[in-house]
Design an enzyme around this catalytic site. Structure first.
Site, PDB file in Angstrom:
ATOM      1  N   TYR A  78     -41.018  38.442  -4.068  1.00 25.48           N
ATOM      2  CA  TYR A  78     -40.559  37.870  -2.985  1.00 25.48           C
ATOM      3  C   TYR A  78     -41.741  36.543  -2.145  1.00 25.48           C
ATOM      4  O   TYR A  78     -43.766  37.003  -2.402  1.00 25.48           O
ATOM      5  CB  TYR A  78     -39.978  38.220  -2.165  1.00 25.48           C
ATOM      6  CG  TYR A  78     -41.058  39.700  -1.376  1.00 25.48           C
ATOM      7  CD1 TYR A  78     -42.190  39.819  -1.526  1.00 25.48           C
ATOM      8  CD2 TYR A  78     -40.225  40.290  -0.794  1.00 25.48           C
ATOM      9  CE1 TYR A  78     -43.033  41.067  -0.927  1.00 25.48           C
ATOM     10  CE2 TYR A  78     -41.267  41.867  -0.497  1.00 25.48           C
ATOM     11  CZ  TYR A  78     -42.162  41.906  -0.437  1.00 25.48           C
ATOM     12  OH  TYR A  78     -43.113  43.075  -0.101  1.00 25.48           O
ATOM     13  N   GLU A  79     -41.333  35.638  -1.165  1.00 26.81           N
ATOM     14  CA  GLU A  79     -42.919  34.881  -0.717  1.00 26.81           C
ATOM     15  C   GLU A  79     -43.185  33.312  -1.327  1.00 26.81           C
ATOM     16  O   GLU A  79     -44.589  33.223  -1.793  1.00 26.81           O
ATOM     17  CB  GLU A  79     -44.190  35.799  -0.559  1.00 26.81           C
ATOM     18  CG  GLU A  79     -43.827  34.890   1.023  1.00 26.81           C
ATOM     19  CD  GLU A  79     -43.642  35.008   1.790  1.00 26.81           C
ATOM     20  OE1 GLU A  79     -43.075  35.962   2.442  1.00 26.81           O
ATOM     21  OE2 GLU A  79     -43.731  34.353   2.716  1.00 26.81           O
TER      22      GLU A  79
END
Lengths: 595, 595
Positions: free
Chosen positions: A439-440
């Protein structure tokens, strides 16, 4: 299950002794953050993490979150822990004092974040996401929105989210479909479905502030047509108290491999009321202002879990009696020796240790850059620091999370079969840390950011902030015999990085696929070289400090770990170099149909 | 969720074209196993795996096993699938025809096992453990025990277990405490607790045959005092039909990270009736006769899950539209390009592919050695094959399972956030494959086996079975320009392996900790070199075959993958070499108290 013990001694080493962060008091607004204030803050944070958050980590994983009639219930104990967390002021530590924050340096905050992640990553997601929303709103929101929302995000009575991903788009936000229709009163009606929304719905706070990417009716296609909106779960009244329910609902919770106590929601917006943040169609760039901080924070998740895994595996390796030392029995009064006598066990523990301490040093280094970027009185220093942080951000995010996952797996390997069952908590570390590589921005996307956006930008200007200090350091210690075991390997790795950089920059100009094919290996090569630089500096600092005595052996262990890093971890840089130099033809010429 | 498609074309390539396994028909007992028999067997096995086992993989993980009143229930569908599996004769394929087996070559069996593991590893554990028990019993059991138990293990009406581990001992079986007290009728009473017992209790078969390590009253201390016993769950009557319940109970099921549909039991033996297998106090060596086969089988688990992950990530990479190719858009009629256009995605897919095909070739190579070891008419060839298999076994076990885990994780990375949620099944592959690095001897133990038992034994005799053919191959192709891209890197890696071998052997003689400190990296260096040898041979075979045409591009893809392996995977050997050559001081001199 091993208890968590905050690594305060090493944190003090990195903050005060290695990085000289005491000098941050020279920056406007940081005057009061002297060592006698910083150390107790770290101690208090450590206590909170060890005593309140860590004990809820495994039970939170077992119980997970529960969705009932649109309400998400966090696991037992999370509400009480969040109340303590909030009341202790921990949601506010790195926020603007104008909105009730404590304005602590990022270099301190990063250490507090590390401890939260070590103790309970799932818990840390709630204030973590809030902080992202806080940052975006603080940077781009209207005064009116900031007045209502910021104090509540800062004191943690409300939490925030970042609503980006949709079922058909994650990395490529240009594809997103959520719509925003302007209303006469200046608000917008937001309609669409968002997925993978961390902290999207829960029972910890009285309200939730969603920051939502959506398209205005006149939006151009692609990523240049995305705007950012603030959509509260409960619409505040004139006093800012939570009023009627907005038209946003949690449709379901994702079933994930890990971070099960973090509620990951599918959110349906059905003509929900929202307000524009920043300029129309400029939502992506508004998001990107908080992205650096968010990516650093995800990197720190990798570090935090590496530390937790290290502690768990050391404890097990000391206790578990199995077999005898290869050379000769050690624990004669026991039926077997503790497995920590075995070189292969020590290899794994030292890989974890070199990872943790190297990443911690890098985290503080970059966070200090963030502080200087934001507060240094000299604009030239601010600009240089901004370059440095921009350059290092993808490296920190990808390197820390890759190594964090490796460390958690080394921890499991030390525990053997006992690592694979739930009892010791090690398999949870493996499952929890795995998401941080994704994620990110996946780690592949970080690598593309590094080679595509950071390497060539402004004639290689970003690079200078890393290459110049390292180059100067290697030169400065060239004749220093005591530093040779560290500076020698560093210089070699740095030479490879320079060559690889030239090749990637050159080939990538002619063919972007060449940069893309090199990206992941190049990032790791960059990251290992940065770690080598920091390990050389740590060895240097430790040797200097040890001259005045080393009663607890801290400096000796630091030097020994530096040596291990150079001998047993840094050699990877040679392989990465060869792989980068081999170019991308073997990937790009492969017939797609043949996969 | 991606469906499973048996990789039959590549299996035929490895079996017939690369390894020349058709010549196995020259071995006594294998006369009938001509290509026209082998190929349909692989096809049928593939169908069973794709149609029956794979569809139960995710539901089995979700549901897990259930213990109620001492009875373990497998997930829905497992009973029916096992019935089909058994009735189809799949429990019997590699067993002795004297006991109802089909006596297929190990080189075929290994491919069938791979497909079972790809489709449903948890399911495969039940017949897998049975087969281990079958082997130990066939090699060491009395005629009476063999007559009663072997036919039922072969036809799968009964299953088997291996009961080794106890709470305080896993790797170091010398510590085990389970007791066996001789009775006047020649049986023994077995008392003790065993943990981590796969297939220890379940509802698939009418009886379960536990092979249990225990100590006789007069047993010497340590590993030389362990005997092997057969302890059936239900005591057979004179006709061999299951009779009264024996005093062995499943006390609990372990809660594991993965392979949740495989029942992992704590078993309590409370004066259970058992019979000695083999000689008193020789239980460990009896166990070790099946250990090679079991370790190869666990290696194949890594291969099987790497293949499953590869298929899942290729399917996703073709379908997922996200962003545009870096060079220029490809799918103009779509809103975005499929992510398979990106070099970093291709890098991950090719790492998986090079892993899968390289390991598959190695699996058949070693399995063919097993066939020759058991059946070759020339005792010299048998002895050489035995050396070869003994040498390669730890390499296969550790290398395949390490790379299998890496491949599953690459698969997850290709899927991004969708890989971390359960829906696509990829996170299950990660969780399932992780155990293979641990059980049947951790990969660290495999590495110690390689450097400690295999390297120096008999003046390096085992090594010759690998070093001689590779050395001859490199020499033979020295002047061959078309083979240079493969033989060049192979030769370099092989040179490093030779040097590393000399150092490990030499230093390890003086100080066993030196061998231990090198072990894991040395094993990986060995394994990569072995893969390089096989990739060179595969490229050679593919080039030869392609001269007669390559209508489906199979040979071109093989050659391209070989090139990728040499350029992007084999360079690791350089780093491993440096790490081995650095020696063990950085590990062994680290102060234990400082960890």
């Amino acid at each position: 299950m091993a208890s968590y013990s905050p690594p305060l001694r090493d944190m003090r080493f990195v903050y005060h002794e290695l990085m000289g962060c005491d000098a941050l008091t020279d920056l406007p607004g940081y005057e009061e953050f002297t060592p006698d204030l910083i150390d107790p803050i770290l101690e208090e944070a450590g206590k909170l993490c060890a005593d309140i958050l860590a004990p809820l980590n495994r039970s939170g994983d077992e119980e997970g979150c529960r969705l009932e009639n649109g309400v998400v219930y966090t696991p037992a104990g999370f509400r009480e822990a969040y109340k303590l967390f909030r009341e202790g002021g921990w949601t506010a530590i790195s926020c603007d004092p104008d909105y009730g924050g404590q304005g602590l340096p990022a270099a301190v905050n990063v250490l507090v974040e590390e401890m939260i992640c070590s103790a309970n990553l799932s818990f840390g997601m709630y204030p973590g996401l809030s902080h992202g929303a806080y940052r975006a709103l603080a940077a781009h929101g209207s005064e009116e929105l900031k007045r209502v929302y910021l104090p509540r995000l800062v004191d943690g009575t409300w939490t925030g989210t970042m609503c980006l991903t949709e079922p058909h788009c994650g990395t490529d936000l240009g594809l997103l479909r959520t719509k925003a229709v302007p209303q006469e009163d200046g608000s917008h009606r937001i309609t669409g479905t968002k997925i993978f929304i961390s902290a999207g719905e829960h029972d910890l706070a009285e309200n939730i502030v969603h920051l939502v990417l959506a398209r205005l009716p006149d939006a151009p296609k692609g990523s240049g047509g995305i705007s950012l909106f603030l959509v509260p779960k409960l619409l505040p009244d004139a006093e800012g108290d939570p009023g009627p329910r907005n038209a946003v609902q949690c449709a379901s919770l994702e079933h994930k491999m890990g971070i099960k106590a973090s509620s990951t929601c599918v959110l349906n917006f059905d003509e929900a009321t929202g307000w524009l943040i920043g300029a129309p169609h400029k939502g992506l760039s508004a998001m990107f202002t908080m992205m650096n901080a968010a990516r650093l924070a995800v990197g720190v998740q990798g570090l935090g879990l590496a530390e937790a895994a290290y502690q768990g595996s050391v404890a097990y390796a000391r206790e578990r009696l199995q077999g005898r030392a290869l050379s000769s029995a050690k624990a004669h009064d026991q039926p077997a020796d503790p497995i920590i006598v075995h070189p292969d066990i020590r290899r794994m523990l030292l890989l974890q240790r070199a990872t943790v301490e190297g990443c911690r040093a890098m985290a503080v280094w970059v966070a200090k850059g963030l502080d200087e970027q934001e507060r240094h009185p000299d604009p030239a220093v601010r600009a240089e620091s901004e370059d440095f942080v921009a350059l290092m951000t993808p490296v920190v995010k990808a390197l820390f999370t890759d190594l964090g996952f490796e460390s958690a797996n080394l921890g499991m390997q030390v525990l053997g079969g006992h690592g694979y069952i739930r009892e010791h908590g090690m398999e949870q570390h493996v499952r929890d840390t795995r998401i941080a590589q994704i994620y990110e921005g996946t780690n592949g996307v970080q690598a593309l950011d590094l080679v595509g956006r950071k390497l060539g930008a402004h004639g290689g200007r970003y690079l200078r902030q890393f290459f110049h200090p390292v180059s100067a350091y290697v030169e400065r210690h060239a004749g220093n015999a005591s530093m040779a075991p560290f500076v020698g390997p560093l210089g070699k790795a740095f030479g490879r990085l320079q060559q690889a950089t030239a090749q990637v920059a050159q080939k990538g100009l002619a063919d972007p696929d060449e940069a893309g094919a090199a990206a992941t290996d190049y990032l790791r090569l960059f990251g290992l070289t940065a770690m080598a630089y920091l390990w050389a500096r740590m060895a240097e600092t430790a040797m200097e400090r040890a001259e005045a005595g080393d009663p607890d052996g801290f400096y000796a262990a630091k030097i020994a770990t530096a040596r291990f890093f150079m001998e047993r971890m840094l050699p990877q840089s040679g392989a990465l170099f060869s792989q980068v130099m081999a170019g991308g033809a073997s990937m790009m010429e492969f017939d797609e149909a043949a996969f």
